[in-house]
Design a protein around this motif. Structure first.
Motif, short mmCIF file in Angstrom:
data_model
loop_
_atom_site.label_atom_id
_atom_site.label_comp_id
_atom_site.label_asym_id
_atom_site.label_seq_id
_atom_site.Cartn_x
_atom_site.Cartn_y
_atom_site.Cartn_z
N TRP A 32 100.41 103.22 19.40
CA TRP A 32 100.95 102.31 20.40
C TRP A 32 99.81 101.55 21.10
O TRP A 32 99.91 100.34 21.34
CB TRP A 32 101.77 103.09 21.43
CG TRP A 32 102.18 102.25 22.59
CD1 TRP A 32 103.21 101.34 22.64
CD2 TRP A 32 101.54 102.19 23.86
NE1 TRP A 32 103.24 100.75 23.88
CE2 TRP A 32 102.22 101.25 24.65
CE3 TRP A 32 100.44 102.86 24.42
CZ2 TRP A 32 101.85 100.96 25.95
CZ3 TRP A 32 100.08 102.57 25.71
CH2 TRP A 32 100.78 101.64 26.46
N ARG A 36 99.26 97.57 21.21
CA ARG A 36 99.16 96.90 22.50
C ARG A 36 97.90 96.03 22.54
O ARG A 36 97.91 94.94 23.12
CB ARG A 36 99.11 97.96 23.62
CG ARG A 36 99.15 97.40 24.98
CD ARG A 36 100.54 96.90 25.35
NE ARG A 36 100.44 96.31 26.66
CZ ARG A 36 100.77 95.05 26.93
NH1 ARG A 36 101.27 94.29 26.00
NH2 ARG A 36 100.64 94.58 28.14
N THR A 39 98.69 92.77 20.93
CA THR A 39 99.44 91.92 21.85
C THR A 39 98.51 91.26 22.86
O THR A 39 98.59 90.05 23.10
CB THR A 39 100.51 92.75 22.59
OG1 THR A 39 101.38 93.34 21.63
CG2 THR A 39 101.32 91.89 23.55
#
Length: 145
Positions: A32, A36, A39
């Motif tokens: 994760w 992230r 992003t």
């Protein structure tokens, strides 16, 4: 020497599965985090250094995840194999587990998933992580000063 019992086999394998579950949870959190990072790189930009570091980290995290998957797959296979060699009748649930697993030999864990769906999934994850990072724009200039 103490005789190995079904209970001993069950206790050992449940303990190993619990340890692998902790690693799996940690690996999912790491996964994760790097998604992230992709992003953020696409929102704020990323320089060459951050792209290289992110790529190395992403590949390591994917390898950690596939190693944990390999450990769990091997463990469950070997658990079924050990139970199939047990002398005596297995309780119904264990007999069904051994039959469903169809283990014919003990296996060692590997880094490349044997399940083709899992392999395709991890290839897609690598493409998403590495491709997403390398297509991120350069950092945006800050106004002011």
């Amino acid at each position: 020497m103490e005789e190995i019992t079904i209970t001993g086999i069950m206790d050992a394998n449940i303990g190993l599965l619990q340890a692998n579950a902790i690693f799996a949870a940690g690996n999912i959190i790491l996964l994760w985090m790097v998604f992230r990072g992709v992003t953020n790189a696409n929102l704020y930009g990323a320089n060459l250094f951050s792209k290289v570091i992110h790529t190395v980290m992403s590949l390591c995290i994917v390898l950690f995840n596939t190693a944990t998957l390999g450990n769990i797959s091997s463990l469950v296979n070997n658990w079924a194999m050990a139970l199939s060699e047990f002398e005596g009748e297995l309780p119904g649930g264990l007999a069904q587990f051994v039959e469903r697993m169809g283990a014919t030999e003990y296996t060692n864990p590997g880094l490349i998933p044997e399940n083709p769906v899992a392999l395709i999934f991890w290839i897609a994850v690598v493409i998403g992580l590495v491709g997403g990072m390398w297509t991120a724009p350069e950092p945006k200039e800050q106004a002011g000063g």
